[in-house]
Structure formats: C-alpha cells, structure tokens
Design an enzyme around this catalytic site. Structure first.
Site, mmCIF file in Angstrom:
data_model
loop_
_atom_site.group_PDB
_atom_site.id
_atom_site.type_symbol
_atom_site.label_atom_id
_atom_site.label_comp_id
_atom_site.label_asym_id
_atom_site.label_seq_id
_atom_site.Cartn_x
_atom_site.Cartn_y
_atom_site.Cartn_z
ATOM 1 N N VAL A 60 19.065 3.767 -6.069
ATOM 2 C CA VAL A 60 19.041 5.225 -6.094
ATOM 3 C C VAL A 60 20.156 5.723 -7.003
ATOM 4 C CG1 VAL A 60 19.342 7.306 -4.703
ATOM 5 C CG2 VAL A 60 18.066 5.355 -3.781
ATOM 6 N N ALA A 105 25.499 6.113 -7.648
ATOM 7 C CA ALA A 105 24.280 5.363 -7.393
ATOM 8 C C ALA A 105 24.517 4.427 -6.216
ATOM 9 C CB ALA A 105 23.882 4.543 -8.616
ATOM 10 N N LYS A 106 23.497 3.869 -5.705
ATOM 11 C CA LYS A 106 23.622 2.839 -4.667
ATOM 12 C C LYS A 106 22.328 2.047 -4.633
ATOM 13 C CE LYS A 106 26.681 1.449 -1.551
ATOM 14 N NZ LYS A 106 28.158 1.601 -1.717
ATOM 15 N N GLY A 107 22.425 0.799 -4.207
ATOM 16 C CA GLY A 107 21.223 -0.011 -4.087
ATOM 17 C C GLY A 107 21.250 -0.803 -2.810
ATOM 18 N N ASP A 146 28.788 -4.875 -2.401
ATOM 19 C CA ASP A 146 28.874 -4.004 -1.228
ATOM 20 C C ASP A 146 28.650 -4.903 -0.005
ATOM 21 O OD1 ASP A 146 28.828 -0.801 -0.951
ATOM 22 O OD2 ASP A 146 27.578 -1.643 0.637
#
Lengths: 317, 317, 317, 317, 317, 317
Positions: A60, A105-107, A146
């Site tokens: 995202v 962003a992040k995934g 992460d």
C-alpha cells in the site's frame, strides 16, 4: 476485531481530528484518509511437502506527494489490508514530520513465518517481491524490514529485484545486510531516535538527563538498546521489564549487564540486585522518564492518571 | 447484501463446484479462486462546483496465464471490489472457453455517472486511466466499455494513455469509436453472439430456425438487436417487452419497426397489432425460443418449471 | 602461453587458496571462480583503406553482488578472453577490499591500436561501445581507461552511449576528459594510492617517512608521480630507473627535475649528480622503501632474499 | 522586430565574436551557434468558455555536451522561437562559465497568462508538460520558472510528469514549492548571485564595499532583494527606482523600509526623505556601484560614457 | 575432440567454401563466420541435497540482420560453446534459405538432465532464463526446445520471463505447451517438413510418390512420423529401423501399427510380417526413397556409392 | 519564395477551405492546421576532407490521432521547415482518405546529396537517424524514402536504430531493401496506385480502358512504370516525354521498349516511329487519358481549358 480497534479506522479518525484543527478542505481530508494506491496479490508457493499454498499479500502506498514511498514489509498471520493501510498512512506522517522527502507505504503477507522453513520463506519472499516489483524501485517505493522480516528477507527481495533487472539494485530496499550495502547503525536506530527525542524533551522542560531516573518496559531490540543508550548518556535506569515481568533497583541497573543476563536466562527477571515488579507497576513508578518499548496500547485512559514520569518516550511501534 | 448474493462468493463457489468435478488440486483451486493482482486507487477530481471529490477505483486482473488480460470498466454507484473480482474471474472463463489467448480482468469506479457532467466524467476517466496505466497496455491488460462507460470513455482512456506515452496506442483499449480504430460490428456483437449460439443449438436439437417462434424479454441494445438478427434469419418474433411491459402477436412482430416505435414512444407497449402482456407472462409463453435480455436472475427455481421454450438464449449479462 | 601463465588459471587458483583458508563452501568457491556474465562480440569496422575488418571484443562482469561492476577496457593485440576474465575477477577483489560498493568487470578488444589511425580507433571504439551498451550503464557497469585506451576513448564511449540514449550520460564511464566531467586528480590517482599506502605502512612499522630513503623502479606515469609525491612528503628519493637503466644519488634526486630531464632526453640515465646502476641493482639497494613501478613479476623467489627495503609499495599493475 | 534586435541573431553574433577570439574551428562554431534539438508543439486547451484554443510551445536544448540541460519555461505573448533559442544558448554559457555540469535549454509558450484563469493556466501547463515530457527528465532536461511562470507552474509540471510515470519525480524541475522539495533560498538567489559578484569585483578593484554608494534601477524581485542584501553587507543604497520613477537620498535609503513602502503605495516614489529622480538620471548618478535590475538594454552606446559607477552589477536578465 | 570434428570449425569452413563460390568480400565473410553476440553465464543452483552447484550456459546470436534471432536451447553434458556457435550459424542459414525474417541463435547449458530431478531442472531453467533474459524477447531473440528441453522447459522460461516483466509474454518462446499458446502441429513439424520436401523432389524428378518404396532409418519422433505421413500420402514404407536393428517387408509396413508395436516392445524389431535387417543394410536397400532419421553422419564417402534410393530426405538433425 | 507559393501556407489554406465546407469548429480547424509535434535538429558531420559541417534536419508529426505517423524523409538543398510541415499534413490526409490507421509525418535534411560522397551521406543519415530516433519507432513514427533518399538510406536508418536498440527493428522504416524485409512491389507502387485510380475512373465515366489513348508526361520511375502498367492493361500509349521533350505515335508506343531506349540514349526523344513534340503540346493532345508524371504545377489556369483528356491521373507528387 471490534470496529474501534480497526487500525485503519483509528488512523482515519486521527486525520479527521487533525483536519478539523487545521481547517483542512473536506476533499483534501478525504484524499489523505485513503491510500492513493494499493496492490493486492494472490500467489502460490510450493511448500516443502510438495503442496501448493496460496498466499495473500499487499503493498500500500498511502501518499507519494513528497517523494518515493517508504515503509516496511511484515509477514504475520494476523496481517490484513486494514492494518497495512493504517501503517502506510502513519509512515506518511512520520516522514513528513521529520522533513525527509519520502511518502508513506507499507506491505504485508498474511502467513505464519514461525511455521515455515527457511526454504519456504525464501520462496514466498522472492515470489512476493516479483509480484510487487511493478510498483517498487529506488525512485518509487522502497521497502524495509518489519515484523518477522529481517535483513535476510531484504537480501532476498534485493536479489530478486536485481536478477529481474539484470544488475544489482541496492537502493530498492533498506535494512539489507551490511556486506551488500546496509547501513551501519541501523540496528540501534529505532532506540537511538527515541533516546534523542527524550534528550531534546529534557532540554525543553529543563530536566537534567544526567542522573535522571528511567524505567523501560520491554527488553527486546528497542527497549534494551534504548536502555543502554540513555544509560551511556548518564541517566540512571532503575527498572526494566520483559514479557515475564520487571525488575527494579533504585540504585540503578547496568543495561549492558542486563542484556547479557537476559541472553543467558531468557528474562531480565532475577537480575542481580533487583526486586521483581509487574509490568503494570513499572509503568507507574515515580521515575523521571518512562520508555514504553513493548506492546502498543499499554497506556490507557485508565492508567494514564497514575503515570508519574515527566517524559514518556515511546519506542513501541 | 447478504453473503449468498455477494458475486465474488458466488464466483468462488462456482470454482469449487467445477474443481471438484475435475478433481483439481486444492492449491491450484485456491489459486484460481482469487485474483492474481488487484490495483485499488483513491483519486481526487475537481468537480464543476470547485470542490474536490475523492473516488475509489479498481482494476483486477484475475488470471494472466493465457495472455494479456481483458475486461470492461464500469462506472456505477454500487460497484465494489467484490463485484469487480467476480467479473474479472468470469472474464477468465469466458476467454478460455472460446479459446482466445487472453486472461480475465475487470475494472470499476464507484461513482454516479448519472449525476456527473461530461466535464466531470472526462476528468474522472482521465485520472483513473492515469492511475491504472501502470498495469494497463496492449500486451498487458486491455479495458473495454461496460456498464455506464461508452466508446467516448474508451477514447478518453486511449488519449490519456497515448499522451502519457507520447504516441497513439490504439491497442490499449477496445470498444473505441470507429474513426480512431474501433471495430465495425461491435455494437451488434453481444446480440449476434447470442443469436449464433441459438442457431447452433437449433441444429443440435433439430429445431428449424426458419419459422420458429421467439419471445424476447428486454428491448435495449442486446434485446432489440437480437430480435432483428433472429428475425432476419427467418425466425418469427412473436413477443417483445421492456420495463413498461410486453407485447404479443402470434402472427409475428417486425423488430425493425418495433425499434422505431420504441424510439418514438419510449416503449414497445402499444405497438400496432399486438396485445399487451406482462414481462412475467412473456417468459412463460409457449414459444420455441426465449431470449431473456433484460435483468439477470429473471428465471428462478419458482418459474423455471413453467417455461415452455425449447431453447433459452440469454443475452442479459 | 603455458597453462601456468594463463592469467585466468592463476586468478582461479588464487581463489582456491583463499577459499581453503576461509573454509568457503565448495559451490560458492566455484561461483566466485567464474565470471557471472560475459558478452563476446564480433563486429566489423571499415578501415581507412576501404576494407572491412572484423574485431573480437569482450566485456566480462565477474561479480555484481556488491553493486554495479567497474573495470577498464583495454585495446591490445594480445588481449584474449582469459586475460579479461582474470582482470575482471581482480577488480571484484580490489573493490571489495577497499569497501566501495562496486563489483568487478573488465573489457577488451583484440586489436593493434599502434597500427590504427585515429579515425579507425574512433570507429572501432564507437562500434564496440554500441555492442556492449546492452549491459553497460551508470547503474550497471562502468568502464574506465586501461592499456592503450585514453580519456579520448572514454569520451567516444560516453558520446556513443549518450547519443543512443538521446541525452548526455556522464556516469557511464570514468576516466573521461575533465571538461566533460572527468575527475581532477585522476592522473595522479594510481601513484597517490601507492604512496598513501606506504605512508600508512610507515606508521605501522614505526618508520619515519621524513628522510626515509626511496628507490623507484620505472619512471612512467605511475613511477614518476609516486616519486615526486613521496618526495613532497619529505622522503628522500635516492634512485630511479626506466627501461634504459637506473640512476643513484645517495644525497637525493629531485623527482620533478628528473621528469623534465627525461622529457628532454628520453631517459633518466645521465641525470645530473647520479651514478648509473642497473634495474636489478636498484631493486636490491639498501633503502627504506622500494617502489616497483615498471613491469610485473620483477620480484621473484630468486631475488627476494636480497631485497633490503623495509617496505615495498607496488605501483606496477 | 528589426533583424538587429532578434535575440537569436544577437546570440549568434556573440558566438562569432568569441569564436574569432578563440580561433575556434569554423564547423565547431557553426555547431555552437545552433541549438542541437528543438521541440515545437501545437496543442489545444479547452478554455473556460468552452472553446478550444490552440497554443504553440517550444522546448529548445541548445547544447547537452556537459550534462542534462537546464533552463526556464516562460509564458508570454511575445515569446517566439528565436527568443527561446537565444535564451537556451545563454543558459549553456551560464552553466559552463560557473562550471556546473549542465547544458543549456529554454522553453516557452506563446500565450497571455494575464488574460487566463488559473484553471486555464493549469490546463495549458499540464498539456504542455505532457507534450515536452518526451525530452524532459531529471537526467535529461530540467525546467525552471521564468517569466510569468511560478513555483505553482512547476508543481503542475512535476505532478503531470509524475502522474505519467506513476511515481513522484521531484528532480524533473527546479523552482518548485518548498513543501514538495523546493530549495530554500531560491527566491533570493538571483539577487544574491548579483551581489556576491559585486562583492568579489570590489575586492578586485580595491573598493571597500562597506560604505560604498549604490544605485538600484528596478525594485521588483531582483532589484529590491539586491538592494537589501548589499545594504546588509554594509553598502549605502542611495537611490532606487521602479517603473514610475526613482528616489534619491545621499544619506542612504533603508531598502527593507522601501519594500514595505512600495507594498503599500505601489511605488518607491515618495519614500520618506528622498528626492524624486528619473530612471535615466539614476543610471548616471555618481555612485560607486550601479545595479540595473529592470529591463534589458538600458545601458546603450549613447549613455554609457556618462555612467560614473565603478562597478555595474546587472541583475536584469 | 579432434579439430576436424569441432562443429564450429566445420561451420566456418562451410562458409569459406560458399563465400569462395559467391566471391564474397573477405571482410564480410569473416563477419559471417563469427557470431555477432555471445552471452556466457555462470550461475548457481541449489540442488536437492542442499549443495550449491555452478552451471555454465550460453546464448549465441549469430546474425540478426534479417530480424529477431531464433534457435533452440539444449541441456546436455557435452554442450560447449563451439557446438552452440555452430548451431546458431546453421540457424541463420536455415531461416534465410526459406525466407523467414529471422536471424540465427542457439543456447545451451552444460548439465546432465538425466541425473537431475524435475525440481532441479526447473530451478536451473528458471535461473538460466533470468540470466539470458537481458538479450531475449519477442522482438529480439526467441528460444525453442532442443536436445533434452521440452515444452515444459519452454513453459518455465516463458513464466520466468513473464513474471519478471509483470505480464504474460507468450511470444518470448516457441514450442510451448498448447494450452498456453503453443502451436498445433508442432510435434509433427520436423517430419512434415521432410516429407513435403520429398514430395516436391518427386515432382521434380518425375517420380510418382503414390506407390513409391520408402526405407526409414530411425523410429523416434522424426522417423516414425515421417513414416506415417509419407504412408498416408500413398507411398509404400517397406523398411524401418531403430537402435536395435531394422525390419523389412517388401509388401509394405503400416507405420501406425509399427508405432504401437514399438510402444509395447521398445523396438520395431520383430514387427509382424517383417524380416530383420541391420541399419547398414537398410540404408542400401533398393528403394525409391530413403529417409535417414536417426543419427547424423550415417551416409559417408564409404557407403554413398552403394545407396540406391533416388531421393534421400534427411530428417536427422 | 513568395508567400502564395509557401507550401505550408497553401496546405493551411486548403484546410480552411475544407473546414468551412464541413463547418468545423474554429479551434479544431486551428489544431489541424498546425503540426502537433516538430523536432528540429542541428548536427555535425565530419566530411571527407576532414572539416566539420553542420546540417539542419526536421521531423514533423502533423497528426497522430489515428495511429503511428508515416511519411518520407527527403534530402534536398531547398528543403525547409515549411515544406516539411506541408508534406506532413498532406500525409495525414492521404492516410485518412484511404482509411489506413496512420497519421501523417515528414522529415527532411537540408543538404545537397548530389555533392556528397556515399561515405558522407552514410554519416549524415546515421547521425540524423540517431537524432530523430527519440520520436521514431514501429509504433510511433515510421519514415520512408522520399526525394534523394533510397532503400540504401532506409537501410542505414534501420541499422542505426537497430544498433542503438541492440536488436534488429525492421518495422522502424518502410522502403528498405527487399533482402532485409522490404516489400515486393514497392518500386511500382506509386505508378500502380495512379493506374488503378484511372481504371476505376474509367468505369465511372464509362470509358473503355482497352484501346483508350494515353499521354504520359515524364518518364522517370513514376511515368515509365505507369506507362507500361496501363499499356499492359490494354490501353494505347501514344505519347511520352521527359525533360528533353516528348514523342508521339498515334499507332501506339511500346513503353517497355521506350524504357530500354531511354536507358541507352538518356531520353525518349528519337524513339523509333515517333514524331517529336514539346511537353506543352503533350499535355494538350486529344487523348482519352493524361498522366502528368513530371513536375508539379504543370496544369495551370492558363492551359487547363485546352486540355482534352477525359481523365487526368496525376502521378507527380
């Protein structure tokens, strides 16, 4: 999960609160409350037992107005799209408040890395990296480790991306192992950021850091490093804790020794010269500085009034 | 919407049914039940009144194993991700069963085109086209018109994509206006496919198409064209209908004339030489061929036993 | 060429030696012993006499794990693929030991630049640059000058690559002329690196560089610059040589003056105030520091025991 | 426009003059006298009244030998191709003389921004940006603001280019608003460059800047900032002017106050403690330093002999 | 391998022979005798036992003047660069003589597919595909199956290439499985080409194909299909053979039945109604048409004079 | 050149005329009257005498709405931008009226190919091709031969473009030599198009082509081929001409023989059995069909009334 605990709903309501303060235009507020771009993928991985298992993953990109987007990738059984959305939005704010030219962003991949072999994890990572590589790149979107992803995970992503492009692209991820271009100091970075913030806050409120008393909840990567960094700056760490409980010594605890102790015994509980306390008690000790570095949501409207620390420097995500 | 009406759940359960028949591997079935790739976007459009409005859009590529993906883009107030997912999956099956080298995709924007000006629609379309252009292209994924999108919409998409690339790329969409490369015959294509299928079914069951009686429910683009195509092949259209009711003439109705009549009066009801019937009655007429070309779900377990047509050729989506 | 002199075999056996010391995995050792990627090209050049001549060229990228690859391009009648392979491997080690984020590469064209006109050299260079440009680039693989290639050669490569891309790409090569982006100091860089290494070695063994006696074998670009740099740091250069012999003056030789003398006479032999010695004698002088800057392989198991210098700083390739 | 005022002819004759001084090769001179690449575009914009208007725009890249090209984009009713050619050539010389690795470019659109709405300007800018984006980019050609284009214009260009590429590309333009990556200090940069040049010229001719008298013609962005910067360095600004005339006070004028005065009254004329002079008189004042910061061509062969300033530091373009 | 058996030397001497006949320019001849471009790669594969094994592979593009290059990829323990070079050159001639717009290429990996698991073969294939993908593509160079590579191998290559590009690229290889875009008839193509050539040759020499006697040496894919295709055209197949020997029946052999017989027994020897002969005898039978479809080099200067067939149609590579 | 002869002005006024007929919107008319995109380049070529000469070239893409643009490249001393603009516009109309999906483009270099060596022409062509390759390509803009450019010129362009891209791109130009992918029949195409148009016009006006009398002005590529094509269709060619005059034979001239005669003597004048006439007389002969195939503008308001042919089929550009 109750609606009020949905992280994306929480993140959105935070925007509403701030937008109202700022008098932001309604359309703009709505824009900021939603990720600009989400990529959802379903992809198969051949497991060690020969079966094909299908995983769902997300990347995202909440907002890219300020530059390439930046944010970690987590592998977790509970990761879902709303969590990833919320985290991507928080990355936007984090980058913006410190003024670095990145968006957020992040995934995430919904999977249980604890039950997967290294071989399976490598396959999952490489396939996921291929799937999201259409929106990833040094000028575009740069992942980082992460929850349950490590420098090794980043190396797999970098290698997959590089192999697909025909040459090595170190800039496509951060948090990679140092021999292939990782940054020195990254291991301590989260804790150091927390401690530096505390140091500056001390100046602001006129608290002398040297000799100030400190309680640290959580003794993992963030907590233990924060403990020794603030100790090395002259503060007196009087209490630390982990999931098994906390320890207190008003004369001070040497965080370096506590790390060794925990490495041997698996907990800080029982560290020489300390008395045992609960995590709840630790939060409410009469110290100058409190560093919550374990789980999120430990300070609530219930216990907040009883917290006595002058500065609370959060190292938990 | 109740769970059992969620189109994606329906589509997934269809796969389960078929997979069991075929004895498909569980992992592969799971893979086929989920889109390989979804792009979700939120994007702002400046409305005619100067306000900024944020829209959500989707482009889902269900399966690309057989070639570039193909599927329409719809603009509708009720469009949501699960509808788009289901439609993309059905596109995969449609392309595969007729053996054309395309995979399935679908796109949608949640918006109310009926309440938007042309200017607003153009802006929304161009912005959405830009947003999804990262996964769109003549070799990649090729949109087409769908509910509330038209050849004009496709022209905007093609122009946006072409302008971004610096040269005209007609292959990026189908369903474009004929002067800029659209295909002749596209307007009649849905109806023609339906009628050809009926013609072949007639051969199979030994029904002489010439003189066969036909009832057509719905008299929009699909229904009216199907009516005159089958009429021109020699069949006798005895009943047609639209949302205001149906008309019946056992001596036959000239569909071309009925089109003109409806163009003038807004309905087929009242067409010369016919008696008025209900849509429900039309379905149960004692005709050889029934063509449902209005809404979906008109034939139910309730009325199915009473349908007398030997062939039911569906033109509704 | 006997097998034992094949540079690639030598380079591979060096890896074997080190791999054994390090206990490296056999598969990994094998991987490091072979270039990851080699591009071999045959290409025609129209010579000044109108005939077409076909040349063979190579670009070898030994290892790109640490970043874009880096290494010179040589034009030489004896250049063959095994030489280029060995040199590319050594570039990997060179970059790695000094910790710069590059992998190793090397290129070569088998040709005799001494017998070619400028026009022919330009054509050959431009065509070769076009041929290898598919694996070359600022983020990919960056050539540099080497044997019989010059800043002018690099300018041709840069211009060819830039013209093919439609804009100027200075980063595609190093060693270009300064007006189009070359680096100041590059001319002295080899010698300076050698002298700085000697300076650090002096510190390590407690030798005072100021006043230390130095003998320099070879007085080309590397040797003469090394001589004046170490002189300017306070050391006393007592002997220098070139292919015609050496000169010795225990009171010191001014390297700047020796450069002028050689520029006029073609040799250092005969420089005022010196006695003539042989190159072999020079190596064995009782000096503190020896700088071999002529050919490779001058120090052998035969003469090594007789070398008296405390530090030998090699400037020869 | 008479031939002798055609800026491109002027620029070309300047090259001839210098080429003769340098003894440049005739072919090379010819090459430098002409832009390497020009893109001319005609493009339609839908105006607020619904009509389609066609605009002509240009992007000229004079010389890219030293790196990516750099130069502003102007929107002006008088902008034509020869003006843009001349300005692109001057950009080449400007970049080269200060030794930054850029070539020269310039762009323009013939339009009257004073008669266009913000909406029309945004549409024109975005369309023009799309049209020239085939030769624009951070490594290729980087526009900047110029006459009647602003940081907002640059933001539109950056956004258009970024949206076309699918990610934010801040490096595609300079002069963007600070929140999206613009540089601090850009507003003062032109004036600061002028004043620094004057400071260095003072050193060269032995003029003490502290206390030196200064006259500034023009009080727009360049003139007013130059005035307060040189004032803040200790010089005494004795005369300033704008299009309505000039003011003089041999005891000195505080430029900061003059800015406020002009902001309120629209002119510097009438500033407290000054006497009114004409722009022509200002140029010929007996001051140490003259800063022409209004229009070009104010110093001519006619008035040059009467100018008394020891240093003339030009801030007009 | 003796020099005279080196396939590349053979291929080069063939060019010399023809070039002399054609009076080709020496430079051009030299150009045609050498591949334009060769990519050599070394790459690691993790074997099923956990060890890392390094493989060498090649992709050679001999000549691309007439269009994208075309040619198979073979996996074989004896594959070396000179074999691949020769085969790539022969592909150039093959494409040119039949006038299709392709150049010649070939690839190979030195490995023993007989001793590798499917898993290992997939990994090797995917990694090799990634390595050569920098010079491979539908418009560039299009591989096909060859010795020990199959439609499955091609599917892996296509999937790897497609995954790297983010969308399905069926045109990157030929010989893929039919469900993902392979061509009908490919299985029979080699034999059909041979038989069509024979049919045309019959017309040329006035031999009636109907009833002509045919001997086929070799009964693998090429031989057995050639046998039934020519049989189906009306010729009388009187002898077939495989590695275990041959069978003869002057009244004719039904090739379809022979295929079934061989499928059951592993050899054609013993087929009903036939007498056993040797492979050598088969070649010298008094038949109209001989189809050598086993190994190469079976017709030599020694046995050529004894061959009685009027037409020899070679199906062996 | 007087304004009224400026081809671009002529082309623009043609649009005005037609736009008025069609009632086209003023903005759209203005858009169609101007090329969408023009690339102007100045580039140096090293001439055979060692000097550098700078050439100006153009590539104009008038309109790309209907697909990639198409149009020739001419090398001529009189070529200027307005000529190229006009020709590009006419290409748009030509492609549109025959309904092929291409837009119009044209290119030109101002140079005198008659005074340049092959070597110089090759260098000029290759450099120009590089310069315009940023807007050229099989999907973008596809050049073709035009005045003083030949299949050889196209081969150079194709090779330059292909070498820059690393693989052969035959689709980037048309009119290339047949061995590298040119089309059969291209040589005769212009004349054949003219003759087919005449054939259709005959049908329309009821003129029997068989036996119809024909006069052909000009006997270059267009005229001589038109002559024999119409002759081969049964018409009677009675007069032909070239720059030296015309010949007449009311019994018919065999165009094939006339071609041979001109090849030997350099003119058609003196061809056996003919009387000599002027070019002006030829135009006014009492024939059925007139084919002007020499220069443009031969039919004027002055001589038009005297032309007796029923059909005038123009083959001149």
């Amino acid at each position: 999960m109750p609606e009020e605990m949905n992280p994306f709903k929480i993140a959105q309501s935070q925007v509403d609160t701030v937008a109202e303060m700022l008098g932001l235009d309604a359309g703009l507020t709505e824009f900021l409350k939603n990720p600009q771009r989400e990529l959802h993928v379903s992809f198969p991985v051949k497991m060690d037992d020969g079966t094909l298992k299908v995983f769902k993953g997300y990347r995202v990109q909440h907002n890219m107005a300020r530059g390439p987007t930046k944010g970690g990738i987590r592998f977790h059984w509970d990761t879902d799209i709303d969590e990833v959305r919320a985290l991507s939005m928080w990355m936007t704010w984090k980058c913006a408040v410190v003024g670095i030219p990145y968006g957020g962003a992040k995934g995430g991949v919904t999977c249980n890395p604890k039950e997967m072999s290294q071989n399976e994890l490598e396959k999952l990572t490489r396939r996921f990296a291929s799937e999201i590589s259409i929106i990833m790149g040094p000028d575009t979107d740069i992942p980082a480790p992460d929850v349950y992803t490590t420098p090794q995970t980043m190396a797999w992503i970098m290698d997959t991306y590089s192999m697909n492009h025909g040459y090595t692209v170190p800039g496509v991820i951060t948090g990679k192992p140092i021999p292939i271009g990782g940054s020195l100091g990254r291991n301590e970075a989260t804790a150091r950021g927390c401690v530096i913030t505390i140091r500056e806050a001390c100046k602001k409120i006129g608290l002398e850091l040297k000799g100030a008393t400190v309680a640290v909840q959580g003794y993992g990567n963030a907590g233990s490093i924060a403990a020794y960094l603030i100790h090395d700056m002259g503060a007196k760490v009087v209490a630390v804790s982990d999931s098994q409980g906390g320890v207190l010594n008003w004369d001070g605890i040497d965080p370096h020794e506590a790390i060794k102790f925990k490495a041997e015994t698996g907990t800080v509980v029982g560290f020489a010269g300390t008395e045992t306390i609960t995590n709840a008690e630790l939060l409410e000790l009469d110290v100058d500085i409190l560093i919550p570095a374990a789980l999120e949501n430990v300070i609530t409207s219930e216990n907040a009034p009883r917290i006595k620390a002058k500065i609370s420097g959060e190292a938990a995500n």
